[in-house]
Design a protein around this motif. Structure first.
Motif, PDB file in Angstrom:
ATOM      1  N   MET A 236     -28.463 -10.799 115.562  1.00 37.94           N
ATOM      2  CA  MET A 236     -28.166 -10.546 114.144  1.00 37.94           C
ATOM      3  C   MET A 236     -29.410 -10.696 113.263  1.00 37.94           C
ATOM      4  N   ASN A 237     -29.354 -10.078 112.083  1.00 37.94           N
ATOM      5  CA  ASN A 237     -30.364 -10.294 111.037  1.00 37.94           C
ATOM      6  C   ASN A 237     -29.958 -11.535 110.247  1.00 37.94           C
ATOM      7  N   VAL A 238     -30.917 -12.126 109.504  1.00 37.15           N
ATOM      8  CA  VAL A 238     -30.585 -13.368 108.783  1.00 37.15           C
ATOM      9  C   VAL A 238     -30.837 -13.259 107.287  1.00 37.15           C
ATOM     10  N   PHE A 239     -30.040 -14.030 106.547  1.00 34.68           N
ATOM     11  CA  PHE A 239     -30.142 -14.108 105.085  1.00 34.68           C
ATOM     12  C   PHE A 239     -30.127 -15.578 104.682  1.00 34.68           C
ATOM     13  N   PHE A 240     -30.903 -15.922 103.641  1.00 33.44           N
ATOM     14  CA  PHE A 240     -30.918 -17.290 103.098  1.00 33.44           C
ATOM     15  C   PHE A 240     -30.672 -17.207 101.602  1.00 33.44           C
ATOM     16  N   ARG A 241     -29.796 -18.069 101.114  1.00 32.16           N
ATOM     17  CA  ARG A 241     -29.602 -18.150  99.662  1.00 32.16           C
ATOM     18  C   ARG A 241     -30.372 -19.361  99.175  1.00 32.16           C
ATOM     19  N   LYS A 293     -32.251 -26.811  97.712  1.00 29.39           N
ATOM     20  CA  LYS A 293     -32.135 -25.442  97.154  1.00 29.39           C
ATOM     21  C   LYS A 293     -31.638 -24.417  98.176  1.00 29.39           C
ATOM     22  N   LEU A 294     -31.505 -24.858  99.423  1.00 25.74           N
ATOM     23  CA  LEU A 294     -30.992 -23.932 100.446  1.00 25.74           C
ATOM     24  C   LEU A 294     -29.472 -23.998 100.395  1.00 25.74           C
ATOM     25  N   ILE A 295     -28.890 -23.054  99.687  1.00 16.96           N
ATOM     26  CA  ILE A 295     -27.454 -23.149  99.398  1.00 16.96           C
ATOM     27  C   ILE A 295     -26.607 -22.640 100.551  1.00 16.96           C
ATOM     28  N   GLU A 296     -27.020 -21.524 101.150  1.00 18.73           N
ATOM     29  CA  GLU A 296     -26.336 -21.072 102.356  1.00 18.73           C
ATOM     30  C   GLU A 296     -27.234 -20.169 103.180  1.00 18.73           C
ATOM     31  N   ALA A 297     -26.843 -19.996 104.440  1.00 22.76           N
ATOM     32  CA  ALA A 297     -27.566 -19.121 105.356  1.00 22.76           C
ATOM     33  C   ALA A 297     -26.530 -18.431 106.225  1.00 22.76           C
ATOM     34  N   PHE A 298     -26.802 -17.179 106.568  1.00 20.79           N
ATOM     35  CA  PHE A 298     -25.849 -16.469 107.434  1.00 20.79           C
ATOM     36  C   PHE A 298     -26.558 -15.335 108.165  1.00 20.79           C
ATOM     37  N   GLY A 299     -25.936 -14.933 109.275  1.00 20.15           N
ATOM     38  CA  GLY A 299     -26.437 -13.800 110.037  1.00 20.15           C
ATOM     39  C   GLY A 299     -25.521 -12.609 109.834  1.00 20.15           C
ATOM     40  N   THR A 300     -26.073 -11.403 110.072  1.00 25.58           N
ATOM     41  CA  THR A 300     -25.268 -10.184 109.974  1.00 25.58           C
ATOM     42  C   THR A 300     -25.496  -9.339 111.223  1.00 25.58           C
ATOM     43  N   GLY A 301     -24.427  -8.739 111.742  1.00 29.40           N
ATOM     44  CA  GLY A 301     -24.578  -7.862 112.904  1.00 29.40           C
ATOM     45  C   GLY A 301     -23.260  -7.161 113.187  1.00 29.40           C
ATOM     46  N   ALA A 303     -21.736  -6.886 116.194  1.00 31.56           N
ATOM     47  CA  ALA A 303     -20.950  -7.773 117.044  1.00 31.56           C
ATOM     48  C   ALA A 303     -20.639  -9.064 116.297  1.00 31.56           C
ATOM     49  N   ALA A 304     -21.629  -9.636 115.618  1.00 27.80           N
ATOM     50  CA  ALA A 304     -21.474 -10.945 114.977  1.00 27.80           C
ATOM     51  C   ALA A 304     -20.799 -10.871 113.602  1.00 27.80           C
ATOM     52  N   VAL A 305     -20.690  -9.700 113.019  1.00 22.77           N
ATOM     53  CA  VAL A 305     -20.151  -9.450 111.661  1.00 22.77           C
ATOM     54  C   VAL A 305     -20.964 -10.279 110.648  1.00 22.77           C
ATOM     55  N   ILE A 306     -20.320 -11.237 109.951  1.00 23.01           N
ATOM     56  CA  ILE A 306     -21.061 -12.180 109.099  1.00 23.01           C
ATOM     57  C   ILE A 306     -20.866 -13.523 109.770  1.00 23.01           C
ATOM     58  N   SER A 307     -21.949 -14.163 110.123  1.00 19.44           N
ATOM     59  CA  SER A 307     -21.833 -15.409 110.865  1.00 19.44           C
ATOM     60  C   SER A 307     -22.578 -16.521 110.118  1.00 19.44           C
ATOM     61  N   PRO A 308     -21.844 -17.430 109.476  1.00 20.04           N
ATOM     62  CA  PRO A 308     -22.506 -18.483 108.721  1.00 20.04           C
ATOM     63  C   PRO A 308     -23.333 -19.402 109.622  1.00 20.04           C
ATOM     64  N   ILE A 309     -24.436 -19.884 109.092  1.00 17.46           N
ATOM     65  CA  ILE A 309     -25.299 -20.820 109.824  1.00 17.46           C
ATOM     66  C   ILE A 309     -25.147 -22.186 109.155  1.00 17.46           C
ATOM     67  N   GLY A 310     -24.742 -23.187 109.938  1.00 20.08           N
ATOM     68  CA  GLY A 310     -24.459 -24.499 109.356  1.00 20.08           C
ATOM     69  C   GLY A 310     -25.550 -25.524 109.621  1.00 20.08           C
ATOM     70  N   HIS A 311     -26.446 -25.186 110.568  1.00 23.40           N
ATOM     71  CA  HIS A 311     -27.407 -26.195 111.021  1.00 23.40           C
ATOM     72  C   HIS A 311     -28.567 -25.460 111.680  1.00 23.40           C
ATOM     73  N   MET A 312     -29.803 -25.879 111.347  1.00 25.37           N
ATOM     74  CA  MET A 312     -30.975 -25.289 112.005  1.00 25.37           C
ATOM     75  C   MET A 312     -31.932 -26.399 112.417  1.00 25.37           C
ATOM     76  N   LYS A 313     -32.580 -26.192 113.566  1.00 27.03           N
ATOM     77  CA  LYS A 313     -33.580 -27.167 114.031  1.00 27.03           C
ATOM     78  C   LYS A 313     -34.907 -26.438 114.220  1.00 27.03           C
ATOM     79  N   TRP A 314     -35.933 -26.934 113.541  1.00 26.32           N
ATOM     80  CA  TRP A 314     -37.292 -26.363 113.678  1.00 26.32           C
ATOM     81  C   TRP A 314     -38.212 -27.514 114.062  1.00 26.32           C
ATOM     82  N   GLY A 315     -38.525 -27.640 115.337  1.00 25.21           N
ATOM     83  CA  GLY A 315     -39.279 -28.810 115.811  1.00 25.21           C
ATOM     84  C   GLY A 315     -38.514 -30.061 115.452  1.00 25.21           C
ATOM     85  N   ASP A 316     -39.160 -30.941 114.683  1.00 30.13           N
ATOM     86  CA  ASP A 316     -38.486 -32.188 114.286  1.00 30.13           C
ATOM     87  C   ASP A 316     -37.681 -32.032 113.006  1.00 30.13           C
ATOM     88  N   VAL A 317     -37.799 -30.888 112.395  1.00 33.03           N
ATOM     89  CA  VAL A 317     -37.116 -30.700 111.100  1.00 33.03           C
ATOM     90  C   VAL A 317     -35.679 -30.228 111.324  1.00 33.03           C
TER      91      VAL A 317
END
Ligand code: COI
Length: 358
Positions: A236-241, A293-301, A303-317
Motif C-alpha cells: 500500500m501507499n502511505v499517508f500521514f496527517r 502533531k502526528l494525528i493519524e496515519a493510514f495506508g491505501t491499496g 487489496a488493503a483498501v484503507i488500512s489505519p496504522i496504529g504503531h510504527m517502529k523506526w530503530g529505537d523510536v
C-alpha cells in the motif's frame, strides 16, 4: 476489436458458502482469460477457458529473468444487485505503463477490459456478497519465450484470474503495526519501483519476514539512496496527517502510483483538506509524533483498501498513533471509498463501471 472465444468448464468447482470466512487469495474461480503474443503477429487469440495449470517450457524467460507485470483490481456486488468495477481503466493504463518499463508490448486496454467483463459475467455466481468481501482480479503478463540469453522475450501470455476475497490483513479495519525498514531497500529511482512487477515483491520478502518475526504486520520502506525519505508499504501507499496537512510521498519513480492513492488524494482535495504530495522524511514523522502533531496515519491499496496504522517502529523510536485507534479521516475515507465501491452511496466522480446483474 478481436472476438473473445469462450470454452466453459465441464467440471465446475464447489463455491465457498460462508463468505464471512474468506481470507485473501486462496480460492480461484472456474475460468480464466488468456491471450497470446508473438513478435511479428501481435496479441492474438483472446479467450476464456477453464481455470487450470499453465504449460510452460522450463526455459520460459519468466522463470529466469522475471519479465512480468501484474495488476490488482476488484469487482463488487452492490446493494442494487449490480456487479461493478472500480476505475478499471486506470489499472489497464498502469499495466501498459509497467509493460513499457520491462519491454513487454502494450495490450489493447479496451479489449482486455471487455475480456475482464465477460469473464466476470461468466463467474458472477463467485462474486461474494457478505460485507467487506469482493472478487479480487489479478491480470498478469509473463514472458514465455524458451531462451536463456538476457533480452526481451518474443512471446508472452496475458492471463486474468479471479479470487473471492475478504480483508487482506487479519486486522481488517483495526490499525496495523508497521516496521520502518532501515537495512534492506525495495527499489531505487531509475529502477522498477514504480512498476507493478514481480521483482519488487521478491525484494520485499526478507524484510517482511524479519518484521513479522517481531510481530509487525508490514514494512515501511525508506528511499534506497539516503534511507531518509518515506516511500511506501509494499502492499500500500502511505499517508500521514500532521497538524492540518495530509502528506503522502510524491511519485518520484521508486514507488507505485496506486489507484486508491490517487482516489484518496482526489477525495481529500474535493473535501477541501490540505493535501501535499511531497518528500517526507521519517525524521519529520518521528518529530511530529514526539510533538503530538502526528494525528493519524493510514495506508491505501486495492487489496488493503484503507488500512489505519496504529504503531510504527523506526530503530529505537516507537510511534504510537491516535492511541492505536482508527482516525477520523481514515474512517471517512474508508466509508466513502467502500461506499462508492459497494454502491451504498452515490458515485459523483463516475469511478464505477457496471459489469452485469448478479
Ligand atoms: C493490490 O493491492 O491489489 C496489490 O496488488 C497489492 C498486493 C496484494 C501485492
Amino acid at each position: 476489436m478481436m472476438d473473445i472465444r469462450v470454452e466453459l468448464t465441464k467440471t465446475p468447482k464447489e463455491k465457498p458458502t460462508d463468505h464471512t470466512k474468506l481470507g485473501f487469495g486462496d480460492i480461484f474461480t472456474d475460468h480464466m482469460f488468456l491471450m497470446n503474443y508473438k513478435k511479428g503477429k501481435g496479441w492474438y487469440d483472446p479467450r476464456i477457458v477453464p481455470y487450470g495449470p499453465l504449460q510452460l517450457d522450463p526455459a520460459a524467460m519468466i522463470l529466469h529473468y522475471a519479465q512480468e507485470v501484474f495488476e490488482g483490481m476488484k469487482a463488487y456486488c452492490c446493494e442494487d444487485g449490480m456487479i461493478r468495477l472500480f476505475r478499471p481503466q486506470e489499472n489497464f493504463k498502469r499495466l501498459n505503463a509497467s509493460n513499457s518499463h520491462v519491454c513487454i508490448p502494450p495490450v489493447d486496454e479496451e479489449l482486455v477490459l471487455e475480456g475482464l467483463k465477460k469473464l466476470i459475467e461468466i463467474e458472477k455466481d463467485w462474486v461474494p456478497t457478505a460485507e467487506n468481501t469482493s472478487l479480487y482480479i489479478r491480470p498478469f503478463i509473463i514472458a514465455t519465450d524458451a531462451h536463456l540469453g538476457v533480452r526481451p522475450s518474443n512471446e508472452y501470455l496475458f492471463v486474468i484470474i479471479l479470487s473471492p476475497v475478504g480483508a487482506y490483513y487479519k486486522e481488517g479495519l483495526n490499525p496495523v503495526k508497521i516496521y520502518v525498514e532501515t537495512n534492506y531497500v525495495r527499489a531505487v529511482r531509475g529502477g522498477l519501483g514504480m512498476c507493478k512487477t514481480s521483482g519488487n515483491y521478491a525484494a520485499s520478502l526478507k524484510a517482511q519476514v524479519v518484521a513479522n518475526e517481531q510481530n509487525y504486520t508490514q514494512v515501511l520502506w525508506l528511499d534506497g539512496v539516503e534511507r531518509k525519505y518515506i516511500e511506501e508499504v509494499g502492499t500500500m501507499n502511505v499517508f500521514f496527517r500532521i497538524g492540518d496537512e495530509i502528506v503522502t510521498p510524491e511519485l518520484r519513480g521508486s514507488i507505485l502510483p496506486g489507484i486508491t492513492r490517487k482516489s484518496t488524494v482526489e477525495l481529500l482535495r474535493h473535501w477541501g483538506y490540505n493535501v501535499s504530495e511531497r518528500l517526507i522524511s521519517i525524521q519529520e514523522v518521528a518529530d511530529a509524533a514526539k510533538d503530538g502533531k502526528l494525528i493519524e496515519a493510514f495506508g491505501t491499496g486495492t487489496a488493503a483498501v484503507i488500512s489505519p496504522i496504529g504503531h510504527m517502529k523506526w530503530g529505537d523510536v516507537i510511534m504510537d498513533i491516535n492511541n492505536g485507534e482508527i482516525g477520523e479521516i481514515s474512517q471517512k475515507l474508508y466509508d466513502t471509498i467502500t461506499g462508492i465501491q459497494w454502491g451504498k452511496i452515490e458515485d459523483p466522480f463516475g469511478w464505477t463501471v457496471d459489469v452485469c446483474k448478479k
